[in-house]
Design a protein around this motif. Structure first.
Motif, PDB file in Angstrom:
ATOM      1  N   CYS A 150      29.872  54.892  31.951  1.00 19.23           N
ATOM      2  CA  CYS A 150      29.001  54.311  32.986  1.00 19.23           C
ATOM      3  C   CYS A 150      29.852  53.632  34.058  1.00 19.23           C
ATOM      4  N   PRO A 151      30.622  54.406  34.825  1.00 23.69           N
ATOM      5  CA  PRO A 151      31.546  53.808  35.802  1.00 23.69           C
ATOM      6  C   PRO A 151      30.856  53.123  36.973  1.00 23.69           C
ATOM      7  N   LYS A 152      29.552  53.342  37.172  1.00 16.13           N
ATOM      8  CA  LYS A 152      28.855  52.756  38.317  1.00 16.13           C
ATOM      9  C   LYS A 152      28.245  51.390  38.008  1.00 16.13           C
ATOM     10  N   LEU A 153      28.326  50.958  36.745  1.00 17.09           N
ATOM     11  CA  LEU A 153      27.838  49.622  36.408  1.00 17.09           C
ATOM     12  C   LEU A 153      28.686  48.563  37.095  1.00 17.09           C
ATOM     13  N   ARG A 160      37.458  47.771  36.654  1.00 16.56           N
ATOM     14  CA  ARG A 160      38.344  48.796  37.222  1.00 16.56           C
ATOM     15  C   ARG A 160      39.144  48.236  38.388  1.00 16.56           C
ATOM     16  N   THR A 161      38.495  47.466  39.268  1.00 17.37           N
ATOM     17  CA  THR A 161      39.193  46.893  40.418  1.00 17.37           C
ATOM     18  C   THR A 161      40.292  45.925  39.992  1.00 17.37           C
ATOM     19  N   LYS A 162      40.036  45.184  38.930  1.00 17.75           N
ATOM     20  CA  LYS A 162      40.990  44.146  38.514  1.00 17.75           C
ATOM     21  C   LYS A 162      42.095  44.669  37.607  1.00 17.75           C
ATOM     22  N   PRO A 178      45.889  38.358  31.704  1.00 24.80           N
ATOM     23  CA  PRO A 178      44.499  38.806  31.778  1.00 24.80           C
ATOM     24  C   PRO A 178      43.542  37.837  31.083  1.00 24.80           C
ATOM     25  N   SER A 179      42.264  38.006  31.360  1.00 24.24           N
ATOM     26  CA  SER A 179      41.246  37.178  30.726  1.00 24.24           C
ATOM     27  C   SER A 179      41.147  37.522  29.241  1.00 24.24           C
ATOM     28  N   TRP A 180      40.540  36.613  28.472  1.00 21.65           N
ATOM     29  CA  TRP A 180      40.415  36.844  27.033  1.00 21.65           C
ATOM     30  C   TRP A 180      39.479  38.009  26.742  1.00 21.65           C
ATOM     31  N   ILE A 181      38.491  38.238  27.603  1.00 21.89           N
ATOM     32  CA  ILE A 181      37.588  39.368  27.368  1.00 21.89           C
ATOM     33  C   ILE A 181      38.340  40.689  27.509  1.00 21.89           C
ATOM     34  N   TRP A 182      39.265  40.768  28.475  1.00 22.00           N
ATOM     35  CA  TRP A 182      40.025  42.015  28.641  1.00 22.00           C
ATOM     36  C   TRP A 182      41.026  42.195  27.500  1.00 22.00           C
ATOM     37  N   GLN A 183      41.642  41.115  27.068  1.00 19.17           N
ATOM     38  CA  GLN A 183      42.534  41.204  25.913  1.00 19.17           C
ATOM     39  C   GLN A 183      41.760  41.639  24.668  1.00 19.17           C
TER      40      GLN A 183
END
Length: 214
Positions: A150-153, A160-162, A178-183
Motif C-alpha cells: 500500500c505505497p499510497k498510504l 519512504r520519504t524519510k 532513526p525513530s524507535w518505530i523504524w528500528q
C-alpha cells in the motif's frame, strides 16, 4: 530538528509547545532509552486486570478464555507500532503464568509446566497461548507488508520519504539515528524477507540476482 527551527514552527502554528513526553492515542509520543519505564503502563494494566480476576473462583477453562480473549489483546495496538522490551514481555508472561496456576493461602502454586511449553500448539502438547515476543514480531511484520503493498498510504509516503526514498524497504538499512518505530520495523525485516516474493511484471524494478522473485 535544530532549536531555531522548532521555535519557528511552534510560533507559526499558534505558539504550540514541543512535546517532551506524553501519550497520543494511548501510545507514548517520545521514546527514550529507558523503554522499560515508558512501556511500563502495559505491565501495570496487566497487573490491575489480572488482580481483579484472582479473587474469583475460576476454572482452568475460564482462565484460558480470559487470558486468550482479553489479556493478549491488551498490548496489540502498542505491539503493532513498537517492539516491546524483552524484559517487559517476560514479566507479562510471568503474570499470566502465575494467574494460570493460581495461588493458595497467599502463596503461588507450583508451575508444573513452563510457559514456553504452554505457548506451543495444542497438537504439540501446549495450549496455544500467544508467545508475546513472536506475536510482537508478527504484528510489526504486517506493517512492513503494508509499506510494500500500500505505497499510497500516508504512513507509507512518510516512511519512504524519510528512510528509503530511492529503494525498497526490503533492501534499506538502519542509518543515522532513526525513530524507535523504524528500528522496530527493521528488526523484523529478515522474517518478512523469508516469506516475501516479488512479481516480475515488466521487470524494471526487479533485481534478478538480489530479489526473491516469481
Amino acid at each position: 530538528m535544530e532549536q531555531e527551527e522548532q521555535s519557528e514552527i511552534c510560533s507559526r502554528l499558534g505558539n504550540m509547545k514541543v512535546a517532551k513526553q506524553g501519550k497520543y492515542l494511548g501510545l507514548p509520543m517520545v521514546i527514550t532509552r529507558i523503554k522499560d519505564q515508558i512501556f511500563g503502563f502495559i505491565r501495570e494494566k496487566y497487573q490491575k486486570t489480572i488482580s481483579s480476576w484472582s479473587n474469583k473462583m475460576l476454572s482452568q477453562a475460564r482462565k484460558e478464555v480470559l487470558l486468550k480473549a482479553i489479556t493478549i489483546e491488551m498490548p496489540t495496538y502498542a505491539m503493532s507500532c513498537f517492539k516491546l522490551p524483552v524484559k517487559l514481555c517476560r514479566e507479562i508472561d510471568a503474570l499470566m503464568a502465575n494467574f494460570w496456576w493460581g495461588e493458595e493461602s497467599g502463596k503461588r502454586k507450583i508451575h508444573w509446566c513452563s510457559w514456553k511449553r504452554m505457548t506451543t500448539d495444542k497438537n504439540m502438547g501446549g495450549l496455544s497461548f500467544k508467545e508475546l515476543q513472536g506475536f510482537n514480531k508478527a504484528l510489526l511484520g504486517k506493517q512492513i507488508w503494508r509499506l510494500l503493498t500500500c505505497p499510497k498510504l500516508l504512513m507509507s509516503k512518510v516512511m519512504r520519504t524519510k528512510y528509503y526514498p530511492n529503494e525498497s524497504p526490503l533492501s534499506c538499512k538502519v542509518k543515522g539515528n532513526p525513530s524507535w518505530i523504524w528500528q522496530s520495523l527493521m528488526g523484523t525485516m529478515e522474517e518478512v524477507k523469508r516469506g516475501a516474493r516479488k512479481k516480475i511484471r515488466n521487470g524494471k524494478n526487479t533485481g534478478i540476482w538480489e530479489d526473491a522473485w516469481i
